[in-house]
Design a protein around this motif. Sequence first.
Motif, short mmCIF file in Angstrom:
data_model
loop_
_atom_site.label_atom_id
_atom_site.label_comp_id
_atom_site.label_asym_id
_atom_site.label_seq_id
_atom_site.Cartn_x
_atom_site.Cartn_y
_atom_site.Cartn_z
N LEU A 23 0.81 -1.22 0.00
CA LEU A 23 0.00 0.00 0.00
C LEU A 23 0.85 1.28 0.00
O LEU A 23 0.33 2.38 0.11
CB LEU A 23 -0.94 -0.03 1.22
N LEU A 85 -8.01 -1.36 2.21
CA LEU A 85 -8.54 -2.31 1.22
C LEU A 85 -7.43 -2.57 0.23
O LEU A 85 -6.91 -1.63 -0.38
CB LEU A 85 -9.76 -1.70 0.49
N VAL A 87 -5.96 -5.46 -2.85
CA VAL A 87 -6.00 -6.70 -3.63
C VAL A 87 -4.58 -6.95 -4.13
O VAL A 87 -3.88 -6.00 -4.52
CB VAL A 87 -7.00 -6.56 -4.82
N ARG A 92 -5.43 -7.74 -9.75
CA ARG A 92 -6.31 -6.56 -9.73
C ARG A 92 -7.16 -6.50 -11.00
O ARG A 92 -6.82 -7.11 -12.01
CB ARG A 92 -5.45 -5.28 -9.59
N SER A 93 -8.24 -5.75 -10.93
CA SER A 93 -9.18 -5.56 -12.04
C SER A 93 -9.86 -6.86 -12.47
O SER A 93 -10.21 -7.03 -13.64
CB SER A 93 -8.47 -4.92 -13.26
N LEU A 94 -10.00 -7.78 -11.53
CA LEU A 94 -10.71 -9.04 -11.82
C LEU A 94 -11.96 -9.19 -10.97
O LEU A 94 -12.55 -10.26 -10.90
CB LEU A 94 -9.76 -10.24 -11.58
N GLY A 95 -12.32 -8.13 -10.27
CA GLY A 95 -13.57 -8.17 -9.51
C GLY A 95 -13.43 -8.50 -8.03
O GLY A 95 -14.42 -8.57 -7.31
N GLY A 97 -11.82 -6.73 -5.56
CA GLY A 97 -12.08 -5.55 -4.72
C GLY A 97 -13.58 -5.29 -4.61
O GLY A 97 -14.11 -5.02 -3.53
N LYS A 98 -14.26 -5.42 -5.75
CA LYS A 98 -15.70 -5.20 -5.79
C LYS A 98 -16.41 -6.21 -4.87
O LYS A 98 -17.31 -5.86 -4.12
CB LYS A 98 -16.16 -5.40 -7.23
N ASP A 126 -6.68 5.64 -9.68
CA ASP A 126 -7.37 4.41 -10.08
C ASP A 126 -8.35 3.96 -9.01
O ASP A 126 -9.46 3.51 -9.31
CB ASP A 126 -6.37 3.27 -10.35
N SER A 127 -7.93 4.11 -7.74
CA SER A 127 -8.82 3.70 -6.64
C SER A 127 -10.06 4.59 -6.62
O SER A 127 -11.16 4.13 -6.34
CB SER A 127 -8.10 3.81 -5.30
N PHE A 130 -12.37 3.27 -9.01
CA PHE A 130 -12.94 2.03 -8.46
C PHE A 130 -14.09 2.35 -7.51
O PHE A 130 -15.20 1.81 -7.66
CB PHE A 130 -11.83 1.24 -7.75
N TYR A 131 -13.85 3.26 -6.55
CA TYR A 131 -14.90 3.56 -5.56
C TYR A 131 -16.15 4.16 -6.23
O TYR A 131 -17.27 3.82 -5.88
CB TYR A 131 -14.37 4.49 -4.47
N SER A 133 -17.10 3.60 -9.22
CA SER A 133 -17.77 2.55 -10.01
C SER A 133 -18.69 1.69 -9.16
O SER A 133 -19.61 1.05 -9.67
CB SER A 133 -16.75 1.67 -10.74
C1 LIG Z 1 -8.41 -0.40 -5.51
C2 LIG Z 1 -8.48 -1.92 -5.52
C3 LIG Z 1 -8.78 -2.44 -4.12
C4 LIG Z 1 -9.62 -2.35 -6.47
O1 LIG Z 1 -9.73 -3.76 -6.46
P1 LIG Z 1 -9.79 -4.57 -7.83
O2 LIG Z 1 -10.02 -6.00 -7.51
O3 LIG Z 1 -8.56 -4.24 -8.61
O4 LIG Z 1 -11.04 -3.89 -8.54
P2 LIG Z 1 -12.25 -4.63 -9.31
O5 LIG Z 1 -11.69 -5.56 -10.31
O6 LIG Z 1 -13.17 -5.22 -8.31
O7 LIG Z 1 -12.92 -3.40 -10.03
C5 LIG Z 1 -14.27 -3.09 -9.93
C6 LIG Z 1 -14.55 -1.90 -10.81
O8 LIG Z 1 -13.77 -0.77 -10.42
C7 LIG Z 1 -13.29 -0.07 -11.60
N1 LIG Z 1 -11.82 -0.12 -11.57
C8 LIG Z 1 -11.03 -0.99 -10.92
N2 LIG Z 1 -9.73 -0.72 -11.13
C9 LIG Z 1 -9.71 0.33 -11.96
C10 LIG Z 1 -8.69 1.08 -12.58
N3 LIG Z 1 -7.40 0.79 -12.36
N4 LIG Z 1 -9.03 2.11 -13.39
C11 LIG Z 1 -10.33 2.39 -13.64
N5 LIG Z 1 -11.36 1.71 -13.07
C12 LIG Z 1 -11.06 0.71 -12.26
C13 LIG Z 1 -13.87 -0.76 -12.78
O9 LIG Z 1 -15.06 -0.08 -13.15
C14 LIG Z 1 -14.20 -2.13 -12.27
O10 LIG Z 1 -15.35 -2.66 -12.87
P3 LIG Z 1 -15.23 -3.53 -14.21
O11 LIG Z 1 -14.14 -4.52 -13.98
O12 LIG Z 1 -16.58 -4.13 -14.32
O13 LIG Z 1 -14.89 -2.55 -15.26
C15 LIG Z 1 -7.15 -2.56 -6.03
O14 LIG Z 1 -6.89 -2.10 -7.31
C16 LIG Z 1 -5.96 -2.28 -5.12
O15 LIG Z 1 -5.67 -3.08 -4.23
N6 LIG Z 1 -5.24 -1.17 -5.36
C17 LIG Z 1 -4.05 -0.84 -4.58
C18 LIG Z 1 -4.37 -0.52 -3.14
C19 LIG Z 1 -5.31 0.64 -3.03
O16 LIG Z 1 -5.19 1.65 -3.69
N7 LIG Z 1 -6.30 0.46 -2.15
C20 LIG Z 1 -7.28 1.47 -1.87
C21 LIG Z 1 -6.72 2.42 -0.87
S1 LIG Z 1 -7.84 3.74 -0.60
#
Ligand SMILES: CC(C)(COP(=O)(O)OP(=O)(O)OC[C@H]1O[C@@H](n2cnc3c(N)ncnc32)[C@H](O)[C@@H]1OP(=O)(O)O)[C@@H](O)C(=O)NCCC(=O)NCCS
Length: 148
Positions: A23, A85, A87, A92-95, A97-98, A126-127, A130-131, A133
């Motif tokens: 992180l 939070l 992943v 990542r980007s495989l659902g 986090g969602k 990017d996060s 994600f939030y 979305s």
């Molecule tokens: C942020 C994080 C937790 C998201 O988890 P993830 O498993 O990668 O995200 P998901 O695959 O569940 O994404 C769900 C939706 O979010 C959006 N999303 C996710 N990553 C994205 C990215 N890099 N850019 C744009 N949109 C994104 C998409 O709309 C996605 O839906 P879709 O796959 O249907 O298009 C993960 O990327 C992570 O661990 N990042 C590093 C740590 C971090 O920043 N944590 C949050 C601290 S506040």
Amino acid sequence: MEISIVKATDKDIPFILELLYDLDRPIPIDEKEIKIFKNKIKDYFSDSQKTILVAKQDSKIVGFVSIILLRRLNRAKLEMYIPELIVTKQLRSLGIGKKLMHYCIDLAKKKDCYRIRLESGNQRKDSHKFYKSIGFEQSSLTFTKSVL
Ligand SMILES: CC(C)(COP(=O)(O)OP(=O)(O)OC[C@H]1O[C@@H](n2cnc3c(N)ncnc32)[C@H](O)[C@@H]1OP(=O)(O)O)[C@@H](O)C(=O)NCCC(=O)NCCS
């Protein structure tokens, strides 16, 4: 991809620590600090207002979310606060986090919370996407002052 979400236990601590280091926050500098970090995680297991949920693929931990239920003075209901939070980078980007966040949303409803709140650094663009979305809105600015 089969992902299950379960409550973390003692045996998950090393994997949670490993993910935490992803992180980009300060990491422990020696054994003494590692123990402090481990104890912070253990505190989540013994406090009824705190939870750590892990996402598992087979038996491997691929993500986690930490949760604290906060009592606000101006609200009858609890606020769910999410300090962390993460992943794993490779998945990542495989659902995942969602899935973790949807579990939190269901839990917040079960606990009769009025909202979920979290902070995300300005640099984590990017996060933020994600939030948004998954239905979160940007509702405030955070002000911090280092006192080290
Ligand atoms: C942020 C994080 C937790 C998201 O988890 P993830 O498993 O990668 O995200 P998901 O695959 O569940 O994404 C769900 C939706 O979010 C959006 N999303 C996710 N990553 C994205 C990215 N890099 N850019 C744009 N949109 C994104 C998409 O709309 C996605 O839906 P879709 O796959 O249907 O298009 C993960 O990327 C992570 O661990 N990042 C590093 C740590 C971090 O920043 N944590 C949050 C601290 S506040």
